[in-house]
Write a protein that holds these residues in place. Structure first.
Motif, PDB file in Angstrom:
ATOM      1  N   VAL A  10       0.826  -1.207   0.000  1.00 19.00           N
ATOM      2  CA  VAL A  10       0.000   0.000   0.000  1.00 19.00           C
ATOM      3  C   VAL A  10       0.860   1.257   0.000  1.00 19.00           C
ATOM      4  CG1 VAL A  10      -1.698   1.344   1.304  1.00 19.00           C
ATOM      5  CG2 VAL A  10      -1.946  -1.141   1.125  1.00 19.00           C
ATOM      6  N   GLY A  11       1.951   1.234   0.765  1.00 23.44           N
ATOM      7  CA  GLY A  11       2.838   2.395   0.813  1.00 23.44           C
ATOM      8  C   GLY A  11       3.431   2.713  -0.551  1.00 23.44           C
ATOM      9  N   ASP A  12       3.698   1.664  -1.328  1.00 21.80           N
ATOM     10  CA  ASP A  12       4.230   1.861  -2.679  1.00 21.80           C
ATOM     11  C   ASP A  12       3.178   2.498  -3.586  1.00 21.80           C
ATOM     12  OD1 ASP A  12       6.824   0.568  -2.257  1.00 21.80           O
ATOM     13  OD2 ASP A  12       5.665  -1.279  -2.073  1.00 21.80           O
ATOM     14  N   LEU A  13       1.919   2.076  -3.431  1.00 21.14           N
ATOM     15  CA  LEU A  13       0.843   2.665  -4.222  1.00 21.14           C
ATOM     16  C   LEU A  13       0.694   4.154  -3.921  1.00 21.14           C
ATOM     17  CD1 LEU A  13      -2.092   0.067  -4.180  1.00 21.14           C
ATOM     18  CD2 LEU A  13      -0.474   0.540  -6.013  1.00 21.14           C
ATOM     19  N   ILE A  14       0.760   4.482  -2.648  1.00 24.80           N
ATOM     20  CA  ILE A  14       0.636   5.885  -2.242  1.00 24.80           C
ATOM     21  C   ILE A  14       1.788   6.693  -2.818  1.00 24.80           C
ATOM     22  CG2 ILE A  14       0.691   7.457  -0.270  1.00 24.80           C
ATOM     23  CD1 ILE A  14      -0.720   5.245   1.344  1.00 24.80           C
ATOM     24  N   TYR A  15       2.984   6.158  -2.737  1.00 27.83           N
ATOM     25  CA  TYR A  15       4.160   6.848  -3.272  1.00 27.83           C
ATOM     26  C   TYR A  15       4.042   7.019  -4.786  1.00 27.83           C
ATOM     27  CZ  TYR A  15       9.072   7.974  -4.184  1.00 27.83           C
ATOM     28  OH  TYR A  15      10.237   8.593  -4.595  1.00 27.83           O
ATOM     29  N   ALA A  16       3.544   5.978  -5.463  1.00 30.98           N
ATOM     30  CA  ALA A  16       3.360   6.060  -6.910  1.00 30.98           C
ATOM     31  C   ALA A  16       2.386   7.178  -7.265  1.00 30.98           C
ATOM     32  CB  ALA A  16       2.855   4.722  -7.453  1.00 30.98           C
ATOM     33  N   GLY A  17       1.321   7.306  -6.463  1.00 22.91           N
ATOM     34  CA  GLY A  17       0.363   8.382  -6.692  1.00 22.91           C
ATOM     35  C   GLY A  17       1.002   9.748  -6.522  1.00 22.91           C
ATOM     36  N   GLU A  18       1.877   9.859  -5.533  1.00 19.71           N
ATOM     37  CA  GLU A  18       2.595  11.123  -5.307  1.00 19.71           C
ATOM     38  C   GLU A  18       3.519  11.435  -6.479  1.00 19.71           C
ATOM     39  OE1 GLU A  18       4.506  10.390  -1.611  1.00 19.71           O
ATOM     40  OE2 GLU A  18       2.713  10.782  -0.405  1.00 19.71           O
ATOM     41  N   LEU A  19       4.169  10.398  -7.020  1.00 18.26           N
ATOM     42  CA  LEU A  19       5.043  10.596  -8.176  1.00 18.26           C
ATOM     43  C   LEU A  19       4.244  11.049  -9.391  1.00 18.26           C
ATOM     44  CD1 LEU A  19       7.566   7.589  -8.087  1.00 18.26           C
ATOM     45  CD2 LEU A  19       7.945   9.955  -7.370  1.00 18.26           C
ATOM     46  N   MET A  20       3.065  10.465  -9.584  1.00 22.74           N
ATOM     47  CA  MET A  20       2.232  10.832 -10.721  1.00 22.74           C
ATOM     48  C   MET A  20       1.761  12.277 -10.595  1.00 22.74           C
ATOM     49  SD  MET A  20       1.246   9.382 -13.508  1.00 22.74           S
ATOM     50  CE  MET A  20      -0.024   9.297 -14.765  1.00 22.74           C
ATOM     51  N   THR A  21       1.399  12.674  -9.404  1.00 25.96           N
ATOM     52  CA  THR A  21       0.997  14.062  -9.175  1.00 25.96           C
ATOM     53  C   THR A  21       2.164  15.000  -9.447  1.00 25.96           C
ATOM     54  OG1 THR A  21      -0.604  13.356  -7.489  1.00 25.96           O
ATOM     55  CG2 THR A  21       0.049  15.679  -7.480  1.00 25.96           C
ATOM     56  N   GLN A  22       3.359  14.591  -9.036  1.00 25.83           N
ATOM     57  CA  GLN A  22       4.561  15.380  -9.298  1.00 25.83           C
ATOM     58  C   GLN A  22       4.813  15.485 -10.800  1.00 25.83           C
ATOM     59  OE1 GLN A  22       8.072  13.824  -7.397  1.00 25.83           O
ATOM     60  NE2 GLN A  22       9.383  15.477  -8.070  1.00 25.83           N
ATOM     61  N   ALA A  23       4.581  14.392 -11.506  1.00 29.64           N
ATOM     62  CA  ALA A  23       4.774  14.385 -12.966  1.00 29.64           C
ATOM     63  C   ALA A  23       3.847  15.385 -13.635  1.00 29.64           C
ATOM     64  CB  ALA A  23       4.532  12.984 -13.515  1.00 29.64           C
ATOM     65  N   VAL A  24       2.585  15.395 -13.201  1.00 30.09           N
ATOM     66  CA  VAL A  24       1.621  16.355 -13.757  1.00 30.09           C
ATOM     67  C   VAL A  24       2.079  17.780 -13.483  1.00 30.09           C
ATOM     68  CG1 VAL A  24      -0.742  17.226 -13.605  1.00 30.09           C
ATOM     69  CG2 VAL A  24      -0.323  14.764 -13.597  1.00 30.09           C
ATOM     70  N   GLY A  25       2.615  18.003 -12.279  1.00 32.77           N
ATOM     71  CA  GLY A  25       3.100  19.330 -11.927  1.00 32.77           C
ATOM     72  C   GLY A  25       4.232  19.798 -12.840  1.00 32.77           C
ATOM     73  N   ILE A  26       5.126  18.898 -13.171  1.00 30.60           N
ATOM     74  CA  ILE A  26       6.255  19.250 -14.043  1.00 30.60           C
ATOM     75  C   ILE A  26       5.773  19.556 -15.456  1.00 30.60           C
ATOM     76  CG2 ILE A  26       8.360  18.374 -15.149  1.00 30.60           C
ATOM     77  CD1 ILE A  26       8.833  16.716 -12.592  1.00 30.60           C
ATOM     78  N   LEU A  27       4.817  18.765 -15.931  1.00 32.02           N
ATOM     79  CA  LEU A  27       4.351  18.898 -17.312  1.00 32.02           C
ATOM     80  C   LEU A  27       3.180  19.867 -17.471  1.00 32.02           C
ATOM     81  CD1 LEU A  27       4.368  15.109 -18.275  1.00 32.02           C
ATOM     82  CD2 LEU A  27       6.081  16.815 -18.928  1.00 32.02           C
ATOM     83  N   LYS A  28       2.720  20.426 -16.363  1.00 40.29           N
ATOM     84  CA  LYS A  28       1.470  21.190 -16.341  1.00 40.29           C
ATOM     85  C   LYS A  28       1.363  22.226 -17.457  1.00 40.29           C
ATOM     86  CE  LYS A  28      -1.461  23.908 -13.253  1.00 40.29           C
ATOM     87  NZ  LYS A  28      -1.653  24.398 -11.864  1.00 40.29           N
ATOM     88  N   ASP A  29       2.362  23.067 -17.599  1.00 33.55           N
ATOM     89  CA  ASP A  29       2.282  24.131 -18.595  1.00 33.55           C
ATOM     90  C   ASP A  29       2.180  23.585 -20.010  1.00 33.55           C
ATOM     91  OD1 ASP A  29       2.390  26.021 -16.622  1.00 33.55           O
ATOM     92  OD2 ASP A  29       4.542  26.378 -16.801  1.00 33.55           O
ATOM     93  N   ALA A  30       2.830  22.471 -20.277  1.00 33.75           N
ATOM     94  CA  ALA A  30       2.809  21.882 -21.618  1.00 33.75           C
ATOM     95  C   ALA A  30       1.515  21.123 -21.878  1.00 33.75           C
ATOM     96  CB  ALA A  30       3.997  20.945 -21.803  1.00 33.75           C
ATOM     97  N   LEU A  31       0.854  20.660 -20.815  1.00 36.41           N
ATOM     98  CA  LEU A  31      -0.391  19.923 -20.980  1.00 36.41           C
ATOM     99  C   LEU A  31      -1.553  20.845 -21.288  1.00 36.41           C
ATOM    100  CD1 LEU A  31      -0.054  17.378 -18.039  1.00 36.41           C
ATOM    101  CD2 LEU A  31       0.070  16.861 -20.479  1.00 36.41           C
TER     102      LEU A  31
END
Length: 214
Positions: free
Chosen positions: A59-80
């Motif tokens: 479960v901890g890995d799933l939560i961390y993966a979700g945090e990484l995905m949110t971070q990814a969206v943040g990095i790409l936000k302007d281009a998306l």
């Protein structure tokens, strides 16, 4: 041009450093491949889900993966944000995890992507009762409702919510169901207008509906 398989692998391996490096490279190169990068990240998330089911991730890995995905969206936000569809700007949507389901990783990722694309998101959180959704639709004159769920029993709650909207005379409200248990058949069972298992498909549907209502 980055290696998208490497990006998918980095997400699947929960390798934050590699993921951030590759996404920053996408932005440094102008961001034109942001959609492909998000698709690669989603592929990596699918790997995470598979490894969780196999007992290699917890479960901890799933939560961390979700945090990484949110971070990814943040990095790409302007281009998306394409800037080519002004009909999206300010369009309000309701987003929530349905009654009897407490999962919010996928919901939060979709929220970040919706906001990146100019939508105003009213996030009702988790375990959201149909009557709460109906009340919010009426208060804010919402035309798009996004229902998320991870558990199989979420399908029943989604059906109950669609029925509650229709019973309240809100037949013009578009409903999309999303999450692990949804499918074309689940869409038919619940009476929803669309279904999605990826943030990208959700965004596409919302853009189409927003353009019809503007």
């Amino acid at each position: 041009m980055i290696n998208f398989e490497e990006l998918a692998q980095a997400m699947g391996d929960l390798d934050e450093d590699a993921m951030v490096r590759l996404l920053n490279q996408v932005m440094a190169e102008g961001g034109k491949e942001a959609d492909q990068a998000m698709a690669a990240c989603q592929k990596g998330m699918d790997t995470v889900g598979d490894l969780f089911e196999q007992g290699e991730y917890f479960v901890g890995d799933l939560i961390y993966a979700g945090e990484l995905m949110t971070q990814a969206v943040g990095i790409l936000k302007d281009a998306l944000v394409t800037g080519e569809d002004p009909g999206n700007a300010g369009t309000k949507v309701i987003l929530c995890t349905v009654k009897n389901d407490l999962h919010d990783i996928g919901k939060n990722i979709v929220k970040a992507m919706l906001e990146a694309n100019g939508f105003t998101v009213i996030d009702l959180g988790i375990d959201t009762a149909p009557e709460t959704i109906v009340k919010t639709v009426k208060e804010h004159q919402i035309k798009i409702v996004l229902l998320s769920g991870v558990l199989t029993l979420a399908i029943d709650s989604m059906k109950e919510t669609v029925e509650a909207l229709k019973a309240a005379g809100l037949d013009d409200v578009k409903v999309l169901i999303g999450g692990a248990p949804v499918s074309e058949n689940a869409q038919k069972v619940t009476g929803a207008d669309e279904w999605a298992q990826s943030p990208q498909k959700t965004i596409q549907a919302c853009k189409a509906w927003a353009s019809l209502s503007c």
